[in-house]
Design a protein around this motif. Sequence first.
Motif, PDB file in Angstrom:
ATOM      1  N   PRO A 233       0.790  -1.233   0.000  1.00  0.00           N
ATOM      2  CA  PRO A 233       0.000   0.000   0.000  1.00  0.00           C
ATOM      3  C   PRO A 233       0.824   1.286   0.000  1.00  0.00           C
ATOM      4  O   PRO A 233       0.318   2.358  -0.317  1.00  0.00           O
ATOM      5  N   GLY A 234       2.070   1.173   0.396  1.00  0.00           N
ATOM      6  CA  GLY A 234       2.967   2.322   0.420  1.00  0.00           C
ATOM      7  C   GLY A 234       4.375   1.870   0.092  1.00  0.00           C
ATOM      8  O   GLY A 234       4.620   0.686  -0.149  1.00  0.00           O
ATOM      9  N   PRO A 235       5.342   2.792   0.075  1.00  0.00           N
ATOM     10  CA  PRO A 235       6.712   2.425  -0.265  1.00  0.00           C
ATOM     11  C   PRO A 235       7.357   1.533   0.793  1.00  0.00           C
ATOM     12  O   PRO A 235       7.123   1.702   1.992  1.00  0.00           O
ATOM     13  N   VAL A 236       8.161   0.577   0.329  1.00  0.00           N
ATOM     14  CA  VAL A 236       8.894  -0.341   1.207  1.00  0.00           C
ATOM     15  C   VAL A 236      10.354  -0.327   0.792  1.00  0.00           C
ATOM     16  O   VAL A 236      10.670  -0.437  -0.393  1.00  0.00           O
ATOM     17  N   TRP A 237      11.225  -0.184   1.782  1.00  0.00           N
ATOM     18  CA  TRP A 237      12.663  -0.217   1.520  1.00  0.00           C
ATOM     19  C   TRP A 237      13.295  -1.403   2.232  1.00  0.00           C
ATOM     20  O   TRP A 237      12.868  -1.789   3.327  1.00  0.00           O
ATOM     21  N   PHE A 238      14.321  -1.956   1.599  1.00  0.00           N
ATOM     22  CA  PHE A 238      15.139  -2.993   2.225  1.00  0.00           C
ATOM     23  C   PHE A 238      16.446  -2.361   2.687  1.00  0.00           C
ATOM     24  O   PHE A 238      17.178  -1.777   1.871  1.00  0.00           O
ATOM     25  N   LYS A 239      16.742  -2.468   3.975  1.00  0.00           N
ATOM     26  CA  LYS A 239      18.044  -2.058   4.492  1.00  0.00           C
ATOM     27  C   LYS A 239      18.959  -3.269   4.385  1.00  0.00           C
ATOM     28  O   LYS A 239      18.792  -4.261   5.093  1.00  0.00           O
ATOM     29  N   CYS A 240      19.923  -3.195   3.474  1.00  0.00           N
ATOM     30  CA  CYS A 240      20.703  -4.372   3.076  1.00  0.00           C
ATOM     31  C   CYS A 240      21.887  -4.609   4.003  1.00  0.00           C
ATOM     32  O   CYS A 240      23.063  -4.588   3.594  1.00  0.00           O
ATOM     33  N   GLU A 241      21.566  -4.872   5.263  1.00  0.00           N
ATOM     34  CA  GLU A 241      22.609  -5.058   6.269  1.00  0.00           C
ATOM     35  C   GLU A 241      23.301  -6.407   6.140  1.00  0.00           C
ATOM     36  O   GLU A 241      24.351  -6.633   6.752  1.00  0.00           O
ATOM     37  N   TYR A 242      22.754  -7.285   5.328  1.00  0.00           N
ATOM     38  CA  TYR A 242      23.444  -8.556   5.066  1.00  0.00           C
ATOM     39  C   TYR A 242      24.762  -8.333   4.330  1.00  0.00           C
ATOM     40  O   TYR A 242      25.586  -9.245   4.231  1.00  0.00           O
ATOM     41  N   MET A 243      24.984  -7.114   3.838  1.00  0.00           N
ATOM     42  CA  MET A 243      26.229  -6.784   3.151  1.00  0.00           C
ATOM     43  C   MET A 243      27.303  -6.248   4.104  1.00  0.00           C
ATOM     44  O   MET A 243      28.389  -5.864   3.688  1.00  0.00           O
ATOM     45  N   GLN A 244      26.997  -6.245   5.399  1.00  0.00           N
ATOM     46  CA  GLN A 244      27.954  -5.799   6.405  1.00  0.00           C
ATOM     47  C   GLN A 244      29.097  -6.798   6.539  1.00  0.00           C
ATOM     48  O   GLN A 244      28.998  -7.946   6.110  1.00  0.00           O
ATOM     49  N   HIS A 245      30.214  -6.362   7.125  1.00  0.00           N
ATOM     50  CA  HIS A 245      31.341  -7.264   7.405  1.00  0.00           C
ATOM     51  C   HIS A 245      30.832  -8.515   8.124  1.00  0.00           C
ATOM     52  O   HIS A 245      29.999  -8.418   9.029  1.00  0.00           O
ATOM     53  N   THR A 246      31.317  -9.655   7.739  1.00  0.00           N
ATOM     54  CA  THR A 246      30.965 -10.997   8.244  1.00  0.00           C
ATOM     55  C   THR A 246      29.550 -11.404   7.880  1.00  0.00           C
ATOM     56  O   THR A 246      29.077 -12.448   8.307  1.00  0.00           O
ATOM     57  N   GLY A 247      28.851 -10.601   7.088  1.00  0.00           N
ATOM     58  CA  GLY A 247      27.544 -11.012   6.585  1.00  0.00           C
ATOM     59  C   GLY A 247      26.367 -10.741   7.480  1.00  0.00           C
ATOM     60  O   GLY A 247      25.248 -11.157   7.171  1.00  0.00           O
ATOM     61  N   THR A 248      26.572 -10.028   8.600  1.00  0.00           N
ATOM     62  CA  THR A 248      25.440  -9.676   9.459  1.00  0.00           C
ATOM     63  C   THR A 248      25.696  -8.343  10.150  1.00  0.00           C
ATOM     64  O   THR A 248      26.822  -7.856  10.226  1.00  0.00           O
ATOM     65  N   PHE A 249      24.610  -7.801  10.716  1.00  0.00           N
ATOM     66  CA  PHE A 249      24.678  -6.564  11.494  1.00  0.00           C
ATOM     67  C   PHE A 249      25.572  -6.671  12.707  1.00  0.00           C
ATOM     68  O   PHE A 249      26.005  -5.668  13.288  1.00  0.00           O
ATOM     69  N   LYS A 250      25.863  -7.889  13.156  1.00  0.00           N
ATOM     70  CA  LYS A 250      26.517  -8.094  14.443  1.00  0.00           C
ATOM     71  C   LYS A 250      27.932  -7.527  14.520  1.00  0.00           C
ATOM     72  O   LYS A 250      28.460  -7.301  15.622  1.00  0.00           O
ATOM     73  N   ALA A 251      28.553  -7.258  13.378  1.00  0.00           N
ATOM     74  CA  ALA A 251      29.881  -6.646  13.408  1.00  0.00           C
ATOM     75  C   ALA A 251      29.840  -5.285  14.085  1.00  0.00           C
ATOM     76  O   ALA A 251      30.806  -4.856  14.723  1.00  0.00           O
ATOM     77  N   ARG A 252      28.715  -4.585  13.984  1.00  0.00           N
ATOM     78  CA  ARG A 252      28.586  -3.256  14.586  1.00  0.00           C
ATOM     79  C   ARG A 252      28.678  -3.327  16.110  1.00  0.00           C
ATOM     80  O   ARG A 252      29.445  -2.580  16.740  1.00  0.00           O
ATOM     81  N   GLY A 253      27.871  -4.193  16.705  1.00  0.00           N
ATOM     82  CA  GLY A 253      27.886  -4.314  18.153  1.00  0.00           C
ATOM     83  C   GLY A 253      29.195  -4.867  18.675  1.00  0.00           C
ATOM     84  O   GLY A 253      29.686  -4.447  19.731  1.00  0.00           O
ATOM     85  N   ALA A 254      29.769  -5.830  17.946  1.00  0.00           N
ATOM     86  CA  ALA A 254      31.032  -6.421  18.377  1.00  0.00           C
ATOM     87  C   ALA A 254      32.138  -5.375  18.415  1.00  0.00           C
ATOM     88  O   ALA A 254      32.905  -5.289  19.393  1.00  0.00           O
ATOM     89  N   LEU A 255      32.234  -4.573  17.371  1.00  0.00           N
ATOM     90  CA  LEU A 255      33.255  -3.529  17.344  1.00  0.00           C
ATOM     91  C   LEU A 255      33.033  -2.508  18.452  1.00  0.00           C
ATOM     92  O   LEU A 255      33.985  -2.074  19.117  1.00  0.00           O
ATOM     93  N   ASN A 256      31.783  -2.132  18.674  1.00  0.00           N
ATOM     94  CA  ASN A 256      31.502  -1.174  19.739  1.00  0.00           C
ATOM     95  C   ASN A 256      31.896  -1.729  21.100  1.00  0.00           C
ATOM     96  O   ASN A 256      32.499  -1.027  21.932  1.00  0.00           O
ATOM     97  N   ARG A 257      31.570  -2.982  21.341  1.00  0.00           N
ATOM     98  CA  ARG A 257      31.890  -3.618  22.621  1.00  0.00           C
ATOM     99  C   ARG A 257      33.404  -3.696  22.849  1.00  0.00           C
ATOM    100  O   ARG A 257      33.910  -3.319  23.916  1.00  0.00           O
ATOM    101  N   VAL A 258      34.144  -4.151  21.857  1.00  0.00           N
ATOM    102  CA  VAL A 258      35.583  -4.352  22.030  1.00  0.00           C
ATOM    103  C   VAL A 258      36.317  -3.012  22.123  1.00  0.00           C
ATOM    104  O   VAL A 258      37.222  -2.835  22.940  1.00  0.00           O
ATOM    105  N   LEU A 259      35.906  -2.048  21.311  1.00  0.00           N
ATOM    106  CA  LEU A 259      36.529  -0.723  21.369  1.00  0.00           C
ATOM    107  C   LEU A 259      36.254  -0.039  22.706  1.00  0.00           C
ATOM    108  O   LEU A 259      37.143   0.594  23.289  1.00  0.00           O
TER     109      LEU A 259
END
Length: 311
Positions: free
Chosen positions: A32-58
């Motif tokens: 019924p309205g516009p739909v966007w895909f946020k293509c986070e599967y293209m992140q390092h290691t293939g998932t969003f989880k690289a973001r949290g891991a880097l934040n935690r370790v840093l």
Amino acid sequence: MITRADVEQAARRISGLTRITPVLESDPKVFPGPVWFKCEYMQHTGTFKARGALNRVLAARERGELKPDVGIVVASGGNAGLANAYAAAQLGVPAAVFVPAAAPAVKVRKLKAIGAAVVQGGAEYAEAYQAAVKHARETGAVYCHAYDQPEIAAGAGTVGLELLDQVGGLDTVLVAVGGGGLMAGIAAAVEGRAKVVAVEPETAPTLHSALAAGAPVDVPVSGVAADSLGARRIGDIGFSVAVRAGVESVLVSDADIIEARQKLWEDYRIIVEHGAAAGYAALTSGAYLPGVGERVAVILCGANTDPATLT
């Protein structure tokens, strides 16, 4: 509990170390309205989880908690292990990853290729978790939870900040939920700007059951998405943010997930794992019905899958 300020701090901390993943608009007039895909599967290691891991370790390094000769430890049968091993490698510290004996061989190979020390044992994630906590206690390694730590969830939430920058006037974000770290981060990031709808398999309804019970509860876990959405209960952070932000929960069947994953391949040549297709399954199955003109984003959060399972 995390807030938008925590997510903004995470974004500054990991800036330049993660990819700004693209947004793809779906074919017009399908919904019924516009739909966007946020293509986070293209992140390092293939998932969003690289973001949290880097934040935690840093963050651990900033506080002086990260020992260069000991590094980090994580319990994960897959994506969280890959992400934290990647983060450790970027900082040049060791990573020990404890996984169940039945962890997918392809993910174990990837972990070893990144340079992690992989310890396999036990039938379930819970046993790997106990062994990892013991390792952290005995060695001083920084423990990185798969989803239920403030820095992990805040790092994951940077997906939401990016999305708001990329798509103006967004109304709704559909996000798959297992342990709830990604949902919590995104809900904190977009709070007051867009609503978040949590999409869960009927065979692993962690948030849905917690909202009904008024607190996190254990649930039986099975189904096609159990390798990535297979937490036995929603994390405390995920639950608290969901309640505060008014996150809705909808359920989809295994058949819905399989169909949505196949449609992403057939219509867009997007390959994602089953868990990552859950958000789209809410739209294709009718579990979530957007209103006319409603501007919706779907988080496609992981691609660690076997393409041969698509036809």
